[in-house]
Scaffold this motif. Sequence first.
Motif, short mmCIF file in Angstrom:
data_model
loop_
_atom_site.label_atom_id
_atom_site.label_comp_id
_atom_site.label_asym_id
_atom_site.label_seq_id
_atom_site.Cartn_x
_atom_site.Cartn_y
_atom_site.Cartn_z
N ARG A 174 15.97 -29.62 -14.57
CA ARG A 174 15.67 -28.29 -14.00
C ARG A 174 14.61 -27.57 -14.82
O ARG A 174 13.70 -26.95 -14.27
CB ARG A 174 16.94 -27.45 -13.90
N SER A 175 14.70 -27.65 -16.13
CA SER A 175 13.72 -27.00 -17.00
C SER A 175 12.33 -27.59 -16.79
O SER A 175 11.34 -26.86 -16.71
CB SER A 175 14.15 -27.16 -18.46
N THR A 176 12.25 -28.91 -16.69
CA THR A 176 10.96 -29.57 -16.47
C THR A 176 10.36 -29.15 -15.13
O THR A 176 9.17 -28.83 -15.05
CB THR A 176 11.13 -31.11 -16.50
N LEU A 177 11.18 -29.11 -14.09
CA LEU A 177 10.69 -28.69 -12.78
C LEU A 177 10.24 -27.23 -12.80
O LEU A 177 9.20 -26.88 -12.24
CB LEU A 177 11.76 -28.90 -11.71
N ASN A 178 11.00 -26.36 -13.46
CA ASN A 178 10.63 -24.95 -13.55
C ASN A 178 9.33 -24.77 -14.33
O ASN A 178 8.46 -23.98 -13.94
CB ASN A 178 11.74 -24.12 -14.17
#
Length: 102
Positions: free
Chosen positions: A81-85
């Motif tokens: 999720r952090s990478t996508l955000n």
Amino acid sequence: NEQRRSMGSQISRLHLDFVLFGVSSGDIALAIELDDRSHESAKSQANDLIKDRALLTAGVPLLRVKNDRSYNSVEIGVVVRSTLNDWKLVQRLNQSSKSGLS
């Protein structure tokens, strides 16, 4: 453009450990690579660089994860999720800077 077509050709010959797709769009949302000891060789590092550049040119975020015997699914979810955000933020900033130059 020609560069994207060339990178698309290179990507089609690459191996990716996991690819996540958008549910509604069907577009590639994230590529995931599990990096084990084999990625330490000079040849593997050169191949990894080609893969990194090809995916970046194609607009596909890449998450590299150190290979391990087991993974904590909650931790992996947080990192994904952090990478996508982060990727979405970079895309928005790029769009803003392009529209500011026009």
